[in-house]
Design an enzyme around this catalytic site. Sequence first.
Site, mmCIF file in Angstrom:
data_model
loop_
_atom_site.group_PDB
_atom_site.id
_atom_site.type_symbol
_atom_site.label_atom_id
_atom_site.label_comp_id
_atom_site.label_asym_id
_atom_site.label_seq_id
_atom_site.Cartn_x
_atom_site.Cartn_y
_atom_site.Cartn_z
ATOM 1 N N LYS A 92 115.988 24.553 19.135
ATOM 2 C CA LYS A 92 114.717 25.252 18.880
ATOM 3 C C LYS A 92 114.832 25.886 17.495
ATOM 4 C CE LYS A 92 112.659 27.183 22.964
ATOM 5 N NZ LYS A 92 112.446 28.406 23.771
ATOM 6 N N PHE A 135 109.082 27.617 26.378
ATOM 7 C CA PHE A 135 110.160 27.920 27.324
ATOM 8 C C PHE A 135 110.415 26.711 28.208
ATOM 9 C CE2 PHE A 135 112.668 29.711 30.657
ATOM 10 C CZ PHE A 135 113.419 30.669 29.996
ATOM 11 N N ASP A 174 118.945 28.387 20.247
ATOM 12 C CA ASP A 174 117.652 29.040 20.069
ATOM 13 C C ASP A 174 117.769 29.957 18.840
ATOM 14 O OD1 ASP A 174 115.320 30.498 20.458
ATOM 15 O OD2 ASP A 174 115.608 30.858 22.566
HETATM 16 C C1 PRP Z 1 121.341 29.994 26.892
HETATM 17 C C2 PRP Z 1 121.886 28.679 26.386
HETATM 18 C C3 PRP Z 1 122.663 29.077 25.161
HETATM 19 C C4 PRP Z 1 121.913 30.302 24.655
HETATM 20 C C5 PRP Z 1 121.051 29.918 23.494
HETATM 21 O O1 PRP Z 1 122.312 30.571 27.707
HETATM 22 O O2 PRP Z 1 122.708 28.057 27.350
HETATM 23 O O3 PRP Z 1 124.000 29.403 25.455
HETATM 24 O O4 PRP Z 1 121.091 30.768 25.737
HETATM 25 O O5 PRP Z 1 120.332 31.012 23.008
HETATM 26 P P1 PRP Z 1 120.577 31.650 21.576
HETATM 27 O O6 PRP Z 1 120.715 30.547 20.573
HETATM 28 O O7 PRP Z 1 119.315 32.471 21.353
HETATM 29 O O8 PRP Z 1 121.794 32.524 21.662
HETATM 30 P P2 PRP Z 1 122.014 31.774 28.715
HETATM 31 O O9 PRP Z 1 122.433 33.043 28.066
HETATM 32 O O10 PRP Z 1 120.618 31.698 29.214
HETATM 33 O O11 PRP Z 1 123.033 31.509 29.886
HETATM 34 P P3 PRP Z 1 123.078 30.267 30.884
HETATM 35 O O12 PRP Z 1 123.574 29.084 30.088
HETATM 36 O O13 PRP Z 1 124.030 30.690 31.943
HETATM 37 O O14 PRP Z 1 121.667 30.039 31.397
#
Ligand code: PRP
Length: 182
Positions: free
Chosen positions: A134, A155, A106
């Site tokens: 994204k 989302f 993201d």
């Molecule tokens: C989510 C996803 C990535 C990160 C991406 O993890 O799995 O690791 O967010 O977002 P970014 O590019 O903005 O850093 P999350 O922190 O939600 O943990 P999870 O995998 O346990 O749901």
Amino acid sequence: MDYPKDIMSEILYDEKQIIARAQEIAKQINKDYENKALTLVCTLKGAVFFFTELMKYVTIDCRIEFIKASSYIGNTTMTIGNVKISKFMNFEIANRDILIVEDIVDTGLTCKELFAYFNTNKCSSVNVCTLLDKKKRRQTNIEPKYVGFEIDDKFVIGYGLDYNESYRNLPCVGVINPKYIK
Ligand code: PRP
């Protein structure tokens, strides 16, 4: 209690499409990492579904490891630029070709932290393979080497992706119906 039938306002990719894409990517990985010291690193929790699918089709010699990276906190759909990384197991990084497997990139902040972590531990190479990209939300110069699908700034839940820790077990990726966002 089952999830509401209208939990997704739009289904983006079903299981069949995801598996087909995982197979294509794995084929490429088999070529790119032939004769290298590949370690596939699953970033928990979200990547676990894609990771297990992908690795089934990686036929070259490789190791698998797990790491916990967390950026979203609580029941918010916003990314918080405060990435926590916890290493579950002490695994060998030096001279290994690290391929981080993500469910979604993201802002790219999580990957940026992971790159810094692996690079200070002297890996041979570090790259990212993500199911979803994204791109429009990027705040870093992270470019995943392998992308399943590029998506808009919506989302998404399912196939490992959560909203407030629920919906990870849905077998497809879709946009959460806004009426369920608290
Ligand atoms: C989510 C996803 C990535 C990160 C991406 O993890 O799995 O690791 O967010 O977002 P970014 O590019 O903005 O850093 P999350 O922190 O939600 O943990 P999870 O995998 O346990 O749901």
